[in-house]
Scaffold this active site. Sequence first.
Site, PDB file in Angstrom:
ATOM      1  N   CYS A  27      25.283  30.884  18.509  1.00  0.00           N
ATOM      2  CA  CYS A  27      24.881  29.879  17.524  1.00  0.00           C
ATOM      3  C   CYS A  27      24.664  30.473  16.134  1.00  0.00           C
ATOM      4  O   CYS A  27      25.062  29.895  15.113  1.00  0.00           O
ATOM      5  CB  CYS A  27      23.642  29.126  17.996  1.00  0.00           C
ATOM      6  SG  CYS A  27      22.263  30.161  18.484  1.00  0.00           S
ATOM      7  N   ASP A  84      24.024  21.385  13.602  1.00  0.00           N
ATOM      8  CA  ASP A  84      23.728  22.081  14.856  1.00  0.00           C
ATOM      9  C   ASP A  84      24.966  22.800  15.382  1.00  0.00           C
ATOM     10  O   ASP A  84      25.957  22.157  15.754  1.00  0.00           O
ATOM     11  CB  ASP A  84      23.237  21.060  15.891  1.00  0.00           C
ATOM     12  CG  ASP A  84      22.528  21.729  17.056  1.00  0.00           C
ATOM     13  OD1 ASP A  84      22.845  22.894  17.351  1.00  0.00           O
ATOM     14  OD2 ASP A  84      21.664  21.080  17.686  1.00  0.00           O
ATOM     15  N   HIS A  96      25.343  24.222  18.188  1.00  0.00           N
ATOM     16  CA  HIS A  96      25.416  24.200  19.653  1.00  0.00           C
ATOM     17  C   HIS A  96      26.358  23.129  20.183  1.00  0.00           C
ATOM     18  O   HIS A  96      26.541  23.011  21.401  1.00  0.00           O
ATOM     19  CB  HIS A  96      24.011  23.987  20.235  1.00  0.00           C
ATOM     20  CG  HIS A  96      23.011  25.023  19.801  1.00  0.00           C
ATOM     21  ND1 HIS A  96      22.219  24.854  18.682  1.00  0.00           N
ATOM     22  CD2 HIS A  96      22.703  26.234  20.313  1.00  0.00           C
ATOM     23  CE1 HIS A  96      21.446  25.929  18.534  1.00  0.00           C
ATOM     24  NE2 HIS A  96      21.723  26.774  19.509  1.00  0.00           N
TER      25      HIS A  96
END
Length: 516
Positions: free
Chosen positions: A349, A473, A475
């Site tokens: 990440c 994000d 992820h």
Amino acid sequence: MFFFSLTWSTVSYINNTFFCRDSSRGSEVHRHQGVWGAARNTASTTNWWIGASQEMKRADGIWVRLVGSGDLDILCNDHTEEGVAEGVQRAISELRERMDSTEVSLRLKDTGLFFWPNGGSPSPLPAFPPTKPCSDLLTLMRDGDDKARAKVQGKRQDKSKKLLVSLQLLWNMCVPSDAVVTPCLRQTNNTVRATRLCLPLDVLFEASSRQPWGDVIVQLMHRLKQQVQESGKWLERGETLQPPIPLHFLLTGGALITVPLPPALSDDDLKEFRMELHSCHDVPLDRPCFRRGNALTLPGSGYQEFFLRSPHTSLSPPSVPDAQMFLVQGDYMYYHYGQGGTSDSGWGCAYRSLQTIASWFKLQAYTSRTAPSHEEIQQALVDVGDKPKNFVGSTHWIGSIEVQAVLGQLFGISSRILCVSKGSELESYARELVAHFSCEGTPVMMGGGVLAHTILGVMWSKTSGETRFLVLDPHYTGPDDLNPVLDKGWCGWKRADFWDPNSFYNLCLPLRPREF
């Protein structure tokens, strides 16, 4: 002699019927019944859009683009600078005169709609009168695009996308059949240097949807001749007879600037010229605006993006009373788990957040380097002595301090680290984030609690202290599709409780170089 491959078209009249030859379609010839404003619409129309943060100043504005080329026949009596300059000036003057003649016609791209800016139409009956507003032309374009719209029906639309009307510049192949032409021969004994150049032409400007189409055509032709004159100034120098390439730049505030630049000169070679552009357009010298990397990417350039660009521009801001919004300044690419064939779910990440930040610096033309791969990031950390050699090729995660080190090693970018002892205290640092996005405008990497995110902005109420954070994000593991990214909140506004209230966090705030 130099040759350039680009879209060009020529027209031939035969008994009030004209033939259009378009080099982008090989030797295929299309026959249309000639009228002043339009031939029957025989082709489906594609509505091209300009997206991401490339926004226009007025909500009702339309970008109008004219693309083509013009031949320059340069005859030089000698090889001196004065001889070359005289030959170029003569060729430029002849090309500008041709643009005022009936040789010129314009075609609305991918349609059978034609325009003759200087008269000379095969038919006196206008199918699209010049007094009609631009909005009527857009209606004609949309009529041919039902199938394309049906494919995207129900999908979320990028709110910053604006319609682009594209036209092609055409030149007549011959004069009308009833014209009387007397051939004339002249013999001279002078030694001359003859060069034919294909000069790329590309005009882009903003028009109001209520503006009469005839006025738009007049502006297009005026800007076209002006661009020919500007390109000639580069050729007159005699350093190289390589035609300049027109590039379009969108300045803060919505101003569109087109500048022809010689391909043989680098951005460093053009530093003084770029300084003059900054001064002429009252642009501060603290950031690049006229480097080649700042140029707009328009349809037909051959450039294809595989990642989402600036998905946050399609979001609606949250409702926070008495709050102001401070956002990242400029475009970036959204990097997330699984892209590029790299299986990094569970450990990559921070790598992806670093790639997003690196893409921002490239898209703002601070660097020509692309976003580094995972192994390049790991090797950079080994090179600075932060990690052992066996770190390269591993699946070990990194944090904000490592991101700071890599930005410095690979890009020469300095960063500031902001330490937050608990996630529950993040709101108390909103004022510092406001200052960062106001002055630097770079994406922020936030790491802690074995997770990393990218912060793109903050909404903050000075009176109540209520805060929202715009989070990207890394992820996410799905396809690069705007719908799931926004609908599932992978790019969206979050409260401070989005993060663990008891975890320690470091924020890496990259600093923008003060250079142009």
